[in-house]
Scaffold this motif. Sequence first.
Motif, short mmCIF file in Angstrom:
data_model
loop_
_atom_site.label_atom_id
_atom_site.label_comp_id
_atom_site.label_asym_id
_atom_site.label_seq_id
_atom_site.Cartn_x
_atom_site.Cartn_y
_atom_site.Cartn_z
N ARG A 53 1.15 -1.14 -0.02
CA ARG A 53 0.21 0.00 0.23
C ARG A 53 1.14 1.49 -0.41
NH1 ARG A 53 -3.59 -1.17 2.99
NH2 ARG A 53 -2.49 -3.59 3.81
N LYS A 111 -2.97 -0.60 7.16
CA LYS A 111 -3.81 1.07 7.39
C LYS A 111 -3.73 1.10 8.51
CE LYS A 111 -7.51 3.50 5.21
NZ LYS A 111 -9.12 3.03 5.07
N HIS A 139 -5.18 7.09 0.53
CA HIS A 139 -4.40 5.69 0.69
C HIS A 139 -4.62 4.68 -0.17
CE1 HIS A 139 -5.31 1.41 1.82
NE2 HIS A 139 -4.19 1.54 2.30
N TRP A 140 -4.06 3.78 -0.87
CA TRP A 140 -3.98 3.47 -1.81
C TRP A 140 -3.55 1.91 -1.46
CZ3 TRP A 140 -0.22 0.88 -4.58
CH2 TRP A 140 -0.59 0.03 -6.06
N SER A 141 -4.09 1.13 -2.31
CA SER A 141 -3.29 -0.59 -2.66
C SER A 141 -4.31 -1.24 -3.13
CB SER A 141 -4.02 -1.43 -0.64
OG SER A 141 -5.65 -1.09 -0.95
#
Length: 219
Positions: free
Chosen positions: A39, A110, A208-210
């Motif tokens: 992430r 996260k 946030h990016w995953s």
Amino acid sequence: MARSRRDKDVSLTKVKKKTRETKEKLVEQVHQSVDSYKRLFVFSMENLRSNRFIAIRQQFKNSSRFFFGKTSVLAIALGREKATEYAEQLHKVAQTLKGQCGLIFTNDSKSQMMEFFENLSESDYARAGDIAPISLTLPEGPLPQFAFSMEPQLRKLGMPTKLDKGIITLIEEFTVCTEGEPISVEQAKILKLLERKLSEFRVKLACHWSKKSGFEDLA
């Protein structure tokens, strides 16, 4: 056979050779991080202190990688548009890269990352150019916390002082700083002498990016 998205060329035109090589290396490092970590977060820092940032990077050295500054190159590496993004929905991350910010690639969860940065807050002395969060005014009268020998220094910093029976005394009310206005060099020195820490170092996570869930706005 269809060309892999990861094989796409990244355009870094109109730059000198050495600068171009540096930028190409940064793009490659970002791509490697997208491949290697689960992430990423976009972060910004309030009242940046380099020693604090170094300490944070050191704390996460085994699980994360930080990129700070050069946001235009970071945005190019991620892909500013859907057609050029390096992985699904990364163009949305690139669009949040504005001002002083950076990327955190991590394998931590996260919830771990958000809890850590939500609880991270350190007071420090304000520096010249910082915006005063409060107004601070000293009343007319004695300043017994200072040794008499400091009177010339305080006067040189703009404080209306005199020695009265060996005690530094303000001969009139004095405003050290005003809320919402930039702090001057002299004001920063006075605040430090008064041991008033008006600056607060914080890190904010913008998004946030995953690989599993894609993009999420955290602002």
